[in-house]
Design a protein around this motif. Structure first.
Motif, mmCIF file in Angstrom:
data_model
loop_
_atom_site.group_PDB
_atom_site.id
_atom_site.type_symbol
_atom_site.label_atom_id
_atom_site.label_comp_id
_atom_site.label_asym_id
_atom_site.label_seq_id
_atom_site.Cartn_x
_atom_site.Cartn_y
_atom_site.Cartn_z
ATOM 1 N N VAL A 115 -2.370 -3.265 5.273
ATOM 2 C CA VAL A 115 -1.823 -2.065 5.916
ATOM 3 C C VAL A 115 -2.434 -0.813 5.320
ATOM 4 C CG1 VAL A 115 0.286 -0.740 6.312
ATOM 5 C CG2 VAL A 115 0.326 -3.221 6.522
ATOM 6 N N LEU A 116 -2.625 -0.805 4.002
ATOM 7 C CA LEU A 116 -3.232 0.347 3.342
ATOM 8 C C LEU A 116 -4.636 0.602 3.870
ATOM 9 C CD1 LEU A 116 -2.835 2.457 1.114
ATOM 10 C CD2 LEU A 116 -3.747 0.813 -0.524
ATOM 11 N N GLY A 117 -5.334 -0.462 4.235
ATOM 12 C CA GLY A 117 -6.675 -0.299 4.794
ATOM 13 C C GLY A 117 -6.692 0.249 6.208
ATOM 14 N N PRO A 161 7.549 -1.248 -14.261
ATOM 15 C CA PRO A 161 8.447 -0.675 -13.242
ATOM 16 C C PRO A 161 7.852 0.545 -12.555
ATOM 17 C CG PRO A 161 9.678 -1.235 -15.212
ATOM 18 C CD PRO A 161 8.236 -1.383 -15.556
ATOM 19 N N LEU A 162 7.178 1.407 -13.322
ATOM 20 C CA LEU A 162 6.563 2.587 -12.734
ATOM 21 C C LEU A 162 5.407 2.186 -11.825
ATOM 22 C CD1 LEU A 162 6.448 5.618 -12.497
ATOM 23 C CD2 LEU A 162 5.016 5.698 -14.550
ATOM 24 N N GLN A 163 4.663 1.144 -12.218
ATOM 25 C CA GLN A 163 3.591 0.642 -11.359
ATOM 26 C C GLN A 163 4.140 0.207 -10.003
ATOM 27 O OE1 GLN A 163 0.873 -2.247 -13.007
ATOM 28 N NE2 GLN A 163 1.118 -1.475 -15.089
ATOM 29 N N GLU A 164 5.247 -0.521 -10.029
ATOM 30 C CA GLU A 164 5.849 -0.993 -8.791
ATOM 31 C C GLU A 164 6.317 0.171 -7.925
ATOM 32 O OE1 GLU A 164 8.915 -3.661 -9.939
ATOM 33 O OE2 GLU A 164 7.545 -5.238 -10.589
ATOM 34 N N ILE A 165 6.847 1.214 -8.558
ATOM 35 C CA ILE A 165 7.309 2.390 -7.816
ATOM 36 C C ILE A 165 6.130 3.064 -7.113
ATOM 37 C CG2 ILE A 165 8.251 4.722 -8.053
ATOM 38 C CD1 ILE A 165 10.029 3.629 -10.301
ATOM 39 N N VAL A 166 5.041 3.263 -7.848
ATOM 40 C CA VAL A 166 3.874 3.934 -7.271
ATOM 41 C C VAL A 166 3.253 3.091 -6.166
ATOM 42 C CG1 VAL A 166 1.553 4.788 -7.758
ATOM 43 C CG2 VAL A 166 3.395 5.208 -9.384
ATOM 44 N N ILE A 179 2.898 4.020 -2.187
ATOM 45 C CA ILE A 179 1.627 3.971 -1.461
ATOM 46 C C ILE A 179 1.784 3.190 -0.161
ATOM 47 C CG2 ILE A 179 -0.722 3.054 -1.509
ATOM 48 C CD1 ILE A 179 -0.781 3.648 -4.501
ATOM 49 N N VAL A 180 2.464 2.057 -0.248
ATOM 50 C CA VAL A 180 2.660 1.221 0.947
ATOM 51 C C VAL A 180 3.517 1.934 1.977
ATOM 52 C CG1 VAL A 180 3.613 -0.945 1.801
ATOM 53 C CG2 VAL A 180 2.381 -0.899 -0.357
ATOM 54 N N ALA A 190 1.524 4.470 3.732
ATOM 55 C CA ALA A 190 0.625 3.858 4.717
ATOM 56 C C ALA A 190 1.384 3.476 5.981
ATOM 57 C CB ALA A 190 -0.047 2.625 4.109
ATOM 58 N N LEU A 191 2.599 2.960 5.830
ATOM 59 C CA LEU A 191 3.425 2.588 6.989
ATOM 60 C C LEU A 191 3.789 3.812 7.819
ATOM 61 C CD1 LEU A 191 5.820 -0.034 5.351
ATOM 62 C CD2 LEU A 191 3.900 -0.484 6.883
ATOM 63 N N ILE A 192 4.112 4.909 7.139
ATOM 64 C CA ILE A 192 4.456 6.141 7.853
ATOM 65 C C ILE A 192 3.257 6.650 8.652
ATOM 66 C CG2 ILE A 192 5.062 8.577 7.547
ATOM 67 C CD1 ILE A 192 6.772 7.727 5.157
ATOM 68 N N LEU A 193 2.079 6.621 8.032
ATOM 69 C CA LEU A 193 0.869 7.046 8.734
ATOM 70 C C LEU A 193 0.574 6.135 9.915
ATOM 71 C CD1 LEU A 193 -1.467 7.960 5.729
ATOM 72 C CD2 LEU A 193 -0.327 9.533 7.313
#
Length: 344
Positions: free
Chosen positions: A280-282, A318-323, A327-328, A331-334
């Motif tokens: 999806v990010l792609g 945990p911060l990695q998962e949040i970021v 991002i995902v 991407a979904l909103i876009l």
């Protein structure tokens, strides 16, 4: 004064000017739409470049070949699963079971390799993915289950079967050749990276140079119209799940070869969500009918580079998962906003 004939009106200067204006407006509209489509289509490229530049700033060795080769090798399994998922998403489906099939591939390959040749183990693992894909495809196409619900159910089913087959303990074959697939290289390029690149190129050719690929875009874009046009919509969608399943189990083989062991609880929902995020990010649409392997490759590079940046900065998990989640969601909103503009 005689009224002007239709022919005379058509040839009058005002009529000619009107036609020219309408033609110009029509051409302008087409160009604007094409520009918007091109901007959306290639929007992932500047994002990828920006992430790569940031990683290079943080580590001057990041863009060297040894570093890139290492990053690709470490994330190759996720890339392989994402390639298979690209087919499913373009066809308008989704596959939540890839994490369970990933674990199945690793477990079957490892356990079969205990008593048989590595080639037999490899074939058994890929066959497992094909069977899993057929099950998913039949549930979606013949029984008309929602792809999300169907593959969510089979994710639990496949996961349970893997535990019954392999047990809860890690399996570690003693055959020294077991890890050759992951440890070998050709001219400094890891075998794993070569496999990822070859499968990616073949997948791109299938999507853009074959009748199946063109039909898949049509089915994903409009299932009903494709059915009316005579396309074998059910067969086409079923094949996408078979491709996804085979890619997932082969990714499990890669993981087992890299680590030398397999575990029945490997990956699970985390692998599924991460690989869906890559696709999806792609820029491949969750609504179907739009996407490409090069886009998935760009999404893969972005997420792999972000993970590397987190490692450089020693960011807490945990911060990695949040970021990554942010991002995902972005991407979904876009994707959703782009779909609304296309409909409008």
């Amino acid at each position: 004064m005689k009224p002007m004939s239709a022919e005379s009106r058509a040839q009058s200067p005002d009529a000619t000017t009107g036609r020219e204006v309408r033609s110009a407006v029509s051409a302008g509209t087409v160009l604007v739409r094409a520009a918007h489509e091109a901007t959306g289509r290639f929007a992932v490229i500047p994002v990828m470049v920006g992430v790569l530049v940031l990683a290079q700033v943080l580590n001057s060795q990041f863009l060297t070949w040894p570093s890139i080769n290492l990053m690709l090798r470490q994330n190759a399994s996720l890339g392989l699963i994402a390639i298979g998922l690209t087919f499913v998403l373009i066809g308008g489906g989704i596959d939540i079971s890839v994490g369970a099939l990933y674990a199945a591939g690793a477990s079957v390959y490892t356990k079969v390799a205990l008593d048989h040749s590595l080639l037999t183990a490899l074939c058994a693992a890929i066959a497992t993915g094909v069977v899993g894909g057929v099950v998913n495809g039949l549930l979606v196409t013949k029984l008309k289950f929602s792809p999300f619900v169907a593959t969510l159910g089979t994710a639990s089913l496949f996961g349970g079967l893997v535990v019954l087959y392999a047990g809860n303990l890690a399996i570690a074959p003693t055959n020294p050749a077991f890890r050759d697939l992951a440890r070998g290289d050709v001219l400094g390029v890891s075998n794993v990276v070569i496999a990822l690149l070859v499968i990616g190129v073949v997948a791109a050719l299938v999507l853009h140079r074959t009748a199946f690929g063109k039909s898949l875009y049509a089915v994903g874009g409009s299932f009903s119209a494709s059915y009316v046009a005579g396309l074998r919509t059910d067969s086409i969608r079923l094949v996408t799940y078979v491709i996804s399943g085979a890619c997932a189990t082969f990714a499990g083989v890669i993981y087992a070869s890299q680590t030398g062991i397999s575990q029945s609880d490997l990956g699970g929902s985390v692998v599924a969500l991460t690989t869906i995020a890559i696709v999806v990010l792609g820029g491949t649409s969750l609504y179907g009918g739009e996407g490409a392997i090069w886009r998935t490759a760009a999404g893969f590079m972005i997420l792999a580079s972000v993970t590397t940046i987190f490692t450089m900065l020693a960011v807490d998990e945990p911060l990695q998962e949040i970021v990554q989640g942010a991002i995902v969601v972005g991407a979904l909103i876009l994707d959703a906003s782009g779909r609304k503009r296309a409909v409008a």
